[in-house]
Design a protein around this motif. Sequence first.
Motif, short mmCIF file in Angstrom:
data_model
loop_
_atom_site.label_atom_id
_atom_site.label_comp_id
_atom_site.label_asym_id
_atom_site.label_seq_id
_atom_site.Cartn_x
_atom_site.Cartn_y
_atom_site.Cartn_z
N TYR A 78 42.73 43.81 28.92
CA TYR A 78 41.51 43.08 28.62
C TYR A 78 40.34 43.98 29.05
N ILE A 79 39.37 44.16 28.15
CA ILE A 79 38.18 44.94 28.48
C ILE A 79 36.97 44.11 28.10
N GLY A 80 36.10 43.86 29.10
CA GLY A 80 35.00 42.93 28.92
C GLY A 80 33.80 43.50 28.20
N GLU A 81 32.79 42.65 28.05
CA GLU A 81 31.56 43.01 27.34
C GLU A 81 30.85 44.17 28.02
N ASN A 82 30.41 45.11 27.20
CA ASN A 82 29.58 46.23 27.65
C ASN A 82 30.26 47.12 28.70
N ALA A 83 31.58 47.04 28.80
CA ALA A 83 32.29 47.99 29.65
C ALA A 83 32.25 49.37 28.98
N VAL A 84 32.24 50.42 29.82
CA VAL A 84 32.20 51.80 29.31
C VAL A 84 33.36 52.57 29.94
N LEU A 85 34.22 53.14 29.10
CA LEU A 85 35.38 53.90 29.57
C LEU A 85 35.28 55.30 29.00
N ASN A 86 35.24 56.28 29.89
CA ASN A 86 35.12 57.68 29.48
C ASN A 86 36.29 58.49 30.03
N ASN A 87 36.94 59.26 29.14
CA ASN A 87 37.95 60.25 29.56
C ASN A 87 38.99 59.65 30.49
#
Length: 335
Positions: free
Chosen positions: A262-271
């Motif tokens: 589950y990934i919520g609103e406006n989450a940012v995942l880099n590399n």
Amino acid sequence: MRIIVPMAGMGKRMRPHTLTVPKPLIPIAGKPIVQRLVEDIAKVCQEPIEEVAFIIGHFGAEVEARLIKIAESVGAKGTIHYQEEPLGTAHAILCAQSALKGNVVVAFADTLFKADFTLDTSAEGTIWVQKVEDPRPFGVVKLNEKGQITEFVEKPQEFVSDLAIIGIYYFKDGEYLRNELQYLLDNDIKDKGEYQLTNALENMKSKGSVFIPGPISEWLDCGNKDATVYTNQRYLEYIKDEEGLVASSATLNNTVIIPPVYIGENAVLNNSVVGPHVSIGNNTQVDGSVLSNSIVQENSKIKSALIANSMVGNHVVYEKTPADLSLGDYNTLRD
């Protein structure tokens, strides 16, 4: 149908996560524990929910507003009731005595369940149970040959039964339950120093009430960090085919997702590599990290970390490489 949710406990076994938020509002697969509980009960009941009564301590206006919205999410009116001191399960339920009328489900907010049956509202009472290896920490029930409950025993130290009461009950007559709970308080009838719901159930049974067990396929505890992380894992498996588990507003840059997550609103995942069995809250940023089997709540920043079997709270800044982590809200930890 009314649902009564006692949740006034301090959640000491879940500290530091309960220092700033009540345990039932800790998220499981993106939704608070108590919201998952209320929604699952509504599905089992398969009839309109008129009211959800939350019995709480003084958690503040923001928490109360969130609880009202949870009730509204299942089409019900939300009401707030206060338990000023911990005097037992019977006392807690009686704190919401205005909601004790008609068909009532009582559900303690530290447990979730998976059930494959529809509640029979014509029954006088249904007690959700699950077979356990060690029944000593639980209230248990004994059954007769008809499958009816013949005895309620609170935390037996010698074997009586391995059918543990999971903390969810249905009563056809809420007023009758209210009167029996009040009888315990008026006559100061306690077990192990507290007013126990099981004593009221025993009194009702002795007067002719028939209670039946409600079988469940899985009982999920949220009593401590490891249990809550496991419950998050199981819930993600339940809902893995649902739409919207990865929010459309989330940003994934050069990131591998291993579902279910589950990934919520406006989450940012880099590399990063995320999953399986990871829940990431709204507005959280993950950079150059590997996350598995973990819960990371809202507005946190994770950088250069290897995280597994962990819970990370809200507004956490974390740059490190642990294997097993439990960080409460507003912590900052760097190498």
